[in-house]
Design a protein around this motif. Structure first.
Motif, mmCIF file in Angstrom:
data_model
loop_
_atom_site.group_PDB
_atom_site.id
_atom_site.type_symbol
_atom_site.label_atom_id
_atom_site.label_comp_id
_atom_site.label_asym_id
_atom_site.label_seq_id
_atom_site.Cartn_x
_atom_site.Cartn_y
_atom_site.Cartn_z
ATOM 1 N N ALA A 24 0.801 -1.222 0.000
ATOM 2 C CA ALA A 24 0.000 0.000 0.000
ATOM 3 C C ALA A 24 0.837 1.277 0.000
ATOM 4 O O ALA A 24 0.610 2.164 -0.812
ATOM 5 N N ASN A 25 1.794 1.409 0.893
ATOM 6 C CA ASN A 25 2.548 2.657 1.033
ATOM 7 C C ASN A 25 3.885 2.602 0.318
ATOM 8 O O ASN A 25 4.934 2.787 0.918
ATOM 9 N N VAL A 26 3.841 2.359 -1.010
ATOM 10 C CA VAL A 26 5.066 2.280 -1.807
ATOM 11 C C VAL A 26 4.873 3.108 -3.067
ATOM 12 O O VAL A 26 3.831 3.038 -3.718
ATOM 13 N N CYS A 27 5.883 3.895 -3.422
ATOM 14 C CA CYS A 27 5.862 4.683 -4.640
ATOM 15 C C CYS A 27 5.960 3.746 -5.843
ATOM 16 O O CYS A 27 6.798 2.842 -5.871
ATOM 17 N N ALA A 28 5.116 3.980 -6.848
ATOM 18 C CA ALA A 28 5.098 3.128 -8.034
ATOM 19 C C ALA A 28 6.305 3.364 -8.936
ATOM 20 O O ALA A 28 6.616 2.531 -9.773
ATOM 21 N N VAL A 29 7.005 4.485 -8.774
ATOM 22 C CA VAL A 29 8.130 4.813 -9.646
ATOM 23 C C VAL A 29 9.456 4.396 -9.019
ATOM 24 O O VAL A 29 10.221 3.633 -9.597
ATOM 25 N N CYS A 30 9.742 4.883 -7.815
ATOM 26 C CA CYS A 30 11.063 4.646 -7.219
ATOM 27 C C CYS A 30 11.066 3.551 -6.159
ATOM 28 O O CYS A 30 12.127 3.108 -5.736
ATOM 29 N N GLY A 31 9.889 3.115 -5.696
ATOM 30 C CA GLY A 31 9.825 2.049 -4.702
ATOM 31 C C GLY A 31 10.021 2.506 -3.278
ATOM 32 O O GLY A 31 10.193 1.682 -2.381
ATOM 33 N N LYS A 32 9.999 3.830 -3.051
ATOM 34 C CA LYS A 32 10.154 4.346 -1.688
ATOM 35 C C LYS A 32 8.981 3.886 -0.833
ATOM 36 O O LYS A 32 7.834 3.957 -1.254
ATOM 37 N N GLY A 33 9.268 3.387 0.370
ATOM 38 C CA GLY A 33 8.212 2.861 1.222
ATOM 39 C C GLY A 33 8.379 3.267 2.669
ATOM 40 O O GLY A 33 9.131 4.192 2.994
ATOM 41 N N VAL A 34 7.702 2.564 3.543
ATOM 42 C CA VAL A 34 7.717 2.855 4.971
ATOM 43 C C VAL A 34 9.051 2.423 5.577
ATOM 44 O O VAL A 34 9.579 1.360 5.244
ATOM 45 N N VAL A 88 1.015 5.013 -17.917
ATOM 46 C CA VAL A 88 1.775 3.819 -17.568
ATOM 47 C C VAL A 88 1.663 2.845 -18.730
ATOM 48 O O VAL A 88 0.565 2.393 -19.064
ATOM 49 N N ASN A 89 2.795 2.528 -19.363
ATOM 50 C CA ASN A 89 2.847 1.636 -20.534
ATOM 51 C C ASN A 89 1.919 2.109 -21.651
ATOM 52 O O ASN A 89 1.235 1.314 -22.295
ATOM 53 N N GLY A 90 1.856 3.419 -21.847
ATOM 54 C CA GLY A 90 1.061 3.979 -22.933
ATOM 55 C C GLY A 90 -0.405 4.183 -22.637
ATOM 56 O O GLY A 90 -1.130 4.724 -23.468
ATOM 57 N N THR A 91 -0.887 3.743 -21.472
ATOM 58 C CA THR A 91 -2.294 3.912 -21.126
ATOM 59 C C THR A 91 -2.407 4.691 -19.819
ATOM 60 O O THR A 91 -1.559 4.560 -18.931
ATOM 61 N N PRO A 92 -3.446 5.514 -19.673
ATOM 62 C CA PRO A 92 -3.617 6.254 -18.423
ATOM 63 C C PRO A 92 -4.047 5.326 -17.285
ATOM 64 O O PRO A 92 -4.864 4.430 -17.480
ATOM 65 N N ALA A 93 -3.469 5.548 -16.118
ATOM 66 C CA ALA A 93 -3.806 4.736 -14.947
ATOM 67 C C ALA A 93 -3.653 5.583 -13.698
ATOM 68 O O ALA A 93 -2.982 6.619 -13.707
ATOM 69 N N ARG A 94 -4.281 5.162 -12.626
ATOM 70 C CA ARG A 94 -4.167 5.847 -11.345
ATOM 71 C C ARG A 94 -3.118 5.122 -10.512
ATOM 72 O O ARG A 94 -3.274 3.936 -10.228
ATOM 73 N N ILE A 95 -2.046 5.846 -10.155
ATOM 74 C CA ILE A 95 -0.956 5.242 -9.389
ATOM 75 C C ILE A 95 -0.612 6.127 -8.207
ATOM 76 O O ILE A 95 -0.930 7.310 -8.182
ATOM 77 N N LYS A 96 0.050 5.521 -7.213
ATOM 78 C CA LYS A 96 0.552 6.272 -6.066
ATOM 79 C C LYS A 96 2.015 6.597 -6.296
ATOM 80 O O LYS A 96 2.827 5.698 -6.530
ATOM 81 N N VAL A 97 2.342 7.899 -6.237
ATOM 82 C CA VAL A 97 3.684 8.362 -6.537
ATOM 83 C C VAL A 97 4.126 9.303 -5.432
ATOM 84 O O VAL A 97 3.340 10.117 -4.951
ATOM 85 N N CYS A 98 5.402 9.199 -5.023
ATOM 86 C CA CYS A 98 5.915 10.107 -4.005
ATOM 87 C C CYS A 98 6.125 11.488 -4.608
ATOM 88 O O CYS A 98 6.297 11.650 -5.814
ATOM 89 N N THR A 99 6.112 12.513 -3.784
ATOM 90 C CA THR A 99 6.225 13.887 -4.258
ATOM 91 C C THR A 99 7.603 14.176 -4.838
ATOM 92 O O THR A 99 7.741 15.061 -5.677
#
Length: 63
Positions: free
Chosen positions: A2-12, A40-51
């Motif tokens: 749940a609490n992980v950035c989809a780009v860099c993998g930053k987590g708790v 994401v991979n050419g299609t729009p998606a909802r992701i969690k990303v760190c600031t």
């Protein structure tokens, strides 16, 4: 996860909260995640990303 950035993998991160009298108790540091619409991979998606990733331009947002 749940609490992980989809780009860099930053987590708790866990550690100790240390008082002035050096009494230690467990605590966590959570990343500042934002839920964004991004390409994401050419299609729009909802992701969690760190600031940090948003600010540095690693994410192409959908307008």
């Amino acid at each position: 996860m749940a609490n992980v950035c989809a780009v860099c993998g930053k987590g708790v991160v866990t550690g100790f909260q240390v008082s002035h009298s050096h009494i230690r108790s467990k605590r966590t540091w959570k990343p500042n995640l934002q839920s964004v619409h991004a390409i994401v991979n050419g299609t729009p998606a909802r992701i969690k990303v760190c600031t940090r990733c948003l600010r540095s331009g690693k994410v192409q947002r959908v307008s």
